[in-house]
Design an enzyme around this catalytic site. Structure first.
Site, mmCIF file in Angstrom:
data_model
loop_
_atom_site.group_PDB
_atom_site.id
_atom_site.type_symbol
_atom_site.label_atom_id
_atom_site.label_comp_id
_atom_site.label_asym_id
_atom_site.label_seq_id
_atom_site.Cartn_x
_atom_site.Cartn_y
_atom_site.Cartn_z
ATOM 1 C CG ASP A 43 25.848 32.330 48.777
ATOM 2 O OD1 ASP A 43 26.752 33.021 49.269
ATOM 3 O OD2 ASP A 43 25.595 32.324 47.570
ATOM 4 C CG HIS B 30 24.699 30.845 40.235
ATOM 5 N ND1 HIS B 30 25.556 29.829 39.875
ATOM 6 C CD2 HIS B 30 25.474 31.745 40.892
ATOM 7 C CE1 HIS B 30 26.770 30.101 40.298
ATOM 8 N NE2 HIS B 30 26.757 31.266 40.911
ATOM 9 C CG ASP C 49 24.746 28.637 36.452
ATOM 10 O OD1 ASP C 49 24.810 29.728 37.057
ATOM 11 O OD2 ASP C 49 24.733 27.543 37.040
ATOM 12 C CD GLU D 156 23.949 26.490 40.559
ATOM 13 O OE1 GLU D 156 23.913 27.310 39.624
ATOM 14 O OE2 GLU D 156 25.016 26.001 40.988
#
Ligand code: F6R
Length: 263
Positions: free
Chosen positions: A67, A138, A136, A143
């Site tokens: 990313d 990801h 979380d 996400e």
């Protein structure tokens, strides 16, 4: 998913580097998927040491990063271009032309995402994808609620991820971009092998949900339960909420010799 529990992040990172090094020695022209963030730093340090002291050769390796932030130019100190250069590429011999990171400054973001996916395919696909995991759940910047079939695309970071990453921006949340280009969960799932690392107590809930919870877009890492070859290296605090942790230890201690991990 094979869970490897190690006493410290340092011990886990050495095993991760050994797995990657073995891969590179066995298939010198392999395609590696790479991650940023704090988690892989010690792994990159160990790979750089192996390159320096043991001649680990990356000259035929191709890399694709997961990313990049949208709106940060490569020369920005917190761009993932700059991160990878500082922590890995300047210390090893991956040829510049073999390095791929999404262009966060692309004017046409969908075209950049399509180009990135096509480049992965043209390189023959990713052989080994290195991952961290967000608090979380990801992976990449997929996400919670991301499509489990998604491909490289723009995503909006959650406030939690922006807050988690503010430490890289001098603690100033306002400096953290809102958008990124990330490989999709489907892109990651298409890798031949996956190596996920998770260190620290703040990853324990996400790791337990990823490895032992239901497969759900609410924890994108849980999609890895459907991948045939995943190793997940965790330290003791990150392993804390795994209900089967004693079994994972037992499996690792009793691996057949041919399956054992060594340099
Ligand atoms: C990084 C990435 C993210 C991180 C994750 C954990 O390229 O894609 O999924 O792996 O946010 O970050 P750290 O390692 O900083 O806790």
């Amino acid at each position: 998913m094979e869970i490897i529990i190690q006493p410290t992040p340092e011990a886990g990172s050495i095993i991760a580097a050994q797995i990657i090094a073995k891969f590179v020695r066995t298939k010198p022209d392999c395609v590696l998927g790479l991650a940023t963030g704090s988690t892989p730093l010690a792994t990159y340090r160990e790979l750089a040491r192996m390159h320096r002291e043991e001649g680990l050769d990356f000259s035929k390796v191709t890399t694709f990063n997961l990313d990049e932030y949208v709106g940060l130019p490569p020369e920005h100190s917190q761009s993932y271009h700059a991160f990878m250069d500082e922590h890995f590429f300047r210390h090893v011999n991956v040829p510049r032309a073999h390095i791929h990171i999404p262009d966060g400054m692309a004017c046409d973001v969908p075209a950049e995402c399509a180009r990135y996916e096509a480049a992965i395919i043209a390189a023959g696909g990713i052989d080994l994808q290195l991952l961290g995991i967000g608090t979380d759940g990801h992976i990449g910047f997929n996400e919670p609620s991301s499509s489990l079939a998604s491909r490289t695309r723009i995503k909006t970071l959650t406030q939690r991820t922006r807050a988690d990453n503010a430490r890289f921006f001098g603690g100033d949340l306002a400096q953290v971009p809102f958008h990124c280009i990330t490989m999709g969960v489907g892109t990651i799932m298409a890798s031949r092998e996956v190596l996920m690392l998770a260190f620290g107590k703040n990853k324990a809930t996400a790791v337990a949900a990823a490895a032992e919870g239901p497969i759900t877009a609410m924890n994108p890492a849980s999609a890895l339960q459907m991948h045939p070859v995943v190793k997940c290296i965790v330290d003791e605090p990150a392993a804390e909420k795994l209900t089967r942790r004693e079994y994972y230890r037992w499996v690792y201690q009793n691996k057949p010799i041919w399956q054992q991990i060594s340099g």
